[in-house]
Design an enzyme around this catalytic site. Structure first.
Site, short mmCIF file in Angstrom:
data_model
loop_
_atom_site.label_atom_id
_atom_site.label_comp_id
_atom_site.label_asym_id
_atom_site.label_seq_id
_atom_site.Cartn_x
_atom_site.Cartn_y
_atom_site.Cartn_z
N TYR A 167 -28.64 85.40 -3.57
CA TYR A 167 -29.38 86.00 -4.68
C TYR A 167 -29.44 87.50 -4.45
O TYR A 167 -29.44 87.96 -3.31
CB TYR A 167 -30.80 85.43 -4.72
N CYS A 210 -33.87 72.18 15.82
CA CYS A 210 -35.02 71.64 15.10
C CYS A 210 -35.81 70.79 16.09
O CYS A 210 -35.30 70.38 17.12
CB CYS A 210 -34.60 70.75 13.94
N ARG A 270 -28.09 71.26 6.46
CA ARG A 270 -27.28 72.02 7.43
C ARG A 270 -26.86 71.16 8.60
O ARG A 270 -26.77 71.63 9.74
CB ARG A 270 -28.03 73.27 7.90
N ASP A 283 -29.92 72.22 -6.00
CA ASP A 283 -29.23 73.36 -5.42
C ASP A 283 -27.75 73.14 -5.77
O ASP A 283 -27.14 72.18 -5.29
CB ASP A 283 -29.48 73.44 -3.91
N ARG A 308 -32.75 88.77 -2.19
CA ARG A 308 -33.32 88.07 -1.03
C ARG A 308 -32.24 87.38 -0.22
O ARG A 308 -31.18 87.06 -0.75
CB ARG A 308 -34.39 87.07 -1.47
#
Ligand code: PLP
Length: 432
Positions: free
Chosen positions: A162, A174, A183, A381, A165
């Site tokens: 974008y 994680c 991902r 998305d 950003r």
């Protein structure tokens, strides 16, 4: 110290933590007063189900161990043998876990396992973390990088899609690995194609510094809250020193799956770098335990506005009732439901994906029927890097002359006077 090449997430050193936060319940332990005050301050509530789980499966862990996030990271359940010790695995789960190789390993914090159905393969949270055979099926429309993030990567670890950003991938680690991970191609592997290091951070920071149009930086990964307080402090400090960066936000699942990571020390670091927003990954109302309530409260009390992100998952949270309970529970804990995501077409995720009609049905079942704050934005998305595209049930029925025909949440129709505009430049002789 070689800052340049040190990995972002260092191996947990629990020795010293165990010394500092030794069990407040151990009567033989002599502590100085400040230490005792510290241990009290760090004390975390523990739910009855979780307490029983700890005693049964981790009898050697003290309460201080259990409430130490590095202990939780180190004690993660990762192998078939460890799973088998705790869960009644179905044949399918056992086979799928044994077959697993490469990225997106199995990893479940003992805390998160404590709220899963140990004897029921169909329990929602368990399904999101223990692989099944369908994970190895590739179906039409799926890809390893469906959002085309690698294509939009300006410097390694920085996705600039974008105009104003960026998405800053801070680490590949994680605390727990969701089987539907967007991902999955890059998380949980060391030495793979994707490397995360402080050297890479410097490149990303350099890019942000050189692009004054970037006003908003979203830290994600991996999960940025698996990074040490010191390194987070450094990164947030560097970002806030960039004049055109108006604010930073963090996407994280840690407050939900590793709530004891939200220590007083971490909160002090985060508070230093406000404005800081946080998007917390939440899946199901059973996640909203005593521990999670405490973690969210510490963040909210620190002045960090909290939003949630939820992935719509088949048979897990795909009903109006579940979503309502989740969103009401989040609002009570000062978290605004932000996004409901259609599950990304990551390879091997078809068993998690609902038809888009299901998402629309859920939004329709929320809007008007409950608090507006409890209604997230449902988005896809777009594959190929189109970004997040909002989807809404159709409340605009049509037009009748100068009236719009609208439909409300109960299905009743209403008219709204909205005259068709006369385009002035079409009138002869009128100035443009
Ligand atoms: C989701 C996302 C953002 C942030 O999107 P918002 O709609 O502003 O929350 C930014 N960059 C990328 C690449 C994203 O995927």
């Amino acid at each position: 110290m070689d800052q340049e090449s040190s990995p972002v997430t260092e191996p947990p050193d629990i020795g010293h933590i165990a010394r500092v936060f030794s069990s407040p319940l151990n009567p033989n332990h002599q502590k100085s007063e400040p230490r005792r005050a510290r241990a009290r301050a760090e004390r975390f509530p523990i739910g009855p189900e979780t307490g029983a789980f700890r005693r049964r499966f981790f009898p050697d862990a003290t309460l201080a161990d259990w409430n130490d996030w590095r202990w939780q990271m180190r004690a993660r359940i990762r192998s078939v043998a460890e799973l088998e010790r705790i869960f009644d695995l179905s044949d399918e789960e056992r086979e799928a876990v044994s077959r697993h190789a490469g990225g997106l390993p199995v990893g479940i914090t003992p805390y998160y396992a404590s709220i899963m159905g140990l004897g029921e393969p169909g329990e929602p949270l368990r399904r999101t973390h223990i692989p099944v055979g369908q994970e190895y099926l590739s179906t039409p429309g799926e890809a390893d990088d469906p959002l085309g993030e690698d294509h939009d990567t300006s410097v390694p670890g920085l996705v600039h899609r974008y105009p104003d950003r960026v998405l800053f991938l801070t680490t590949g680690t994680c605390s727990t690995y969701c089987r539907y991970c967007t991902r999955s191609r890059m998380v949980g592997q060391s030495g793979g194609e994707y490397q995360f290091s402080t050297r890479q951070w410097e490149q990303a920071l350099g890019y942000i510094e050189a692009h004054p149009e970037i006003r908003d930086v979203l830290l994600s990964g991996g999960d940025p809250l698996t990074i040490s307080d010191e390194k987070l402090d450094y990164l947030l400090g560097r970002l806030h020193a960039i004049r055109h960066v108006e604010f930073v936000r963090m996407g994280t699942k840690v407050p939900t799956v590793l709530p004891m990571r939200i220590t007083r020390d971490l909160v002090r670091v985060l508070k230093k770098h406000r404005p800081l927003w946080m998007s917390i990954h939440a899946t199901h109302p059973t996640e909203l335990t005593l521990e999670v309530t405490e973690a969210y409260a510490r963040l909210a009390d620190a002045g960090i506005p909290l939003g949630s992100q939820t992935v719509l998952l088949k048979g897990i949270n795909d009903s109006v009732e579940t979503m309502k309970a989740l969103n009401h529970g989040l609002l009570k804990r000062r978290v605004k439901p932000y996004y409901l995501y259609q599950c990304d077409p990551i390879t091997g995720s078809a068993h998690f994906r609902t038809p888009v009609a299901k998402g629309l049905e859920i939004i329709e079942g929320l809007r008007g029927h409950t608090t507006g704050y409890a209604v997230p934005q449902y988005v896809i998305d777009a594959p190929g890097g189109g970004g997040k595209i909002p989807l809404l049930p159709d409340y605009l029925v049509g037009r009748d002359g100068d009236d719009l025909i609208l439909r409300n949440f109960e299905g009743k129709q209403y008219r709204y006077h909205d005259p068709v505009e006369v385009v002035v430049s079409d009138v002869e002789g009128a100035p443009c």
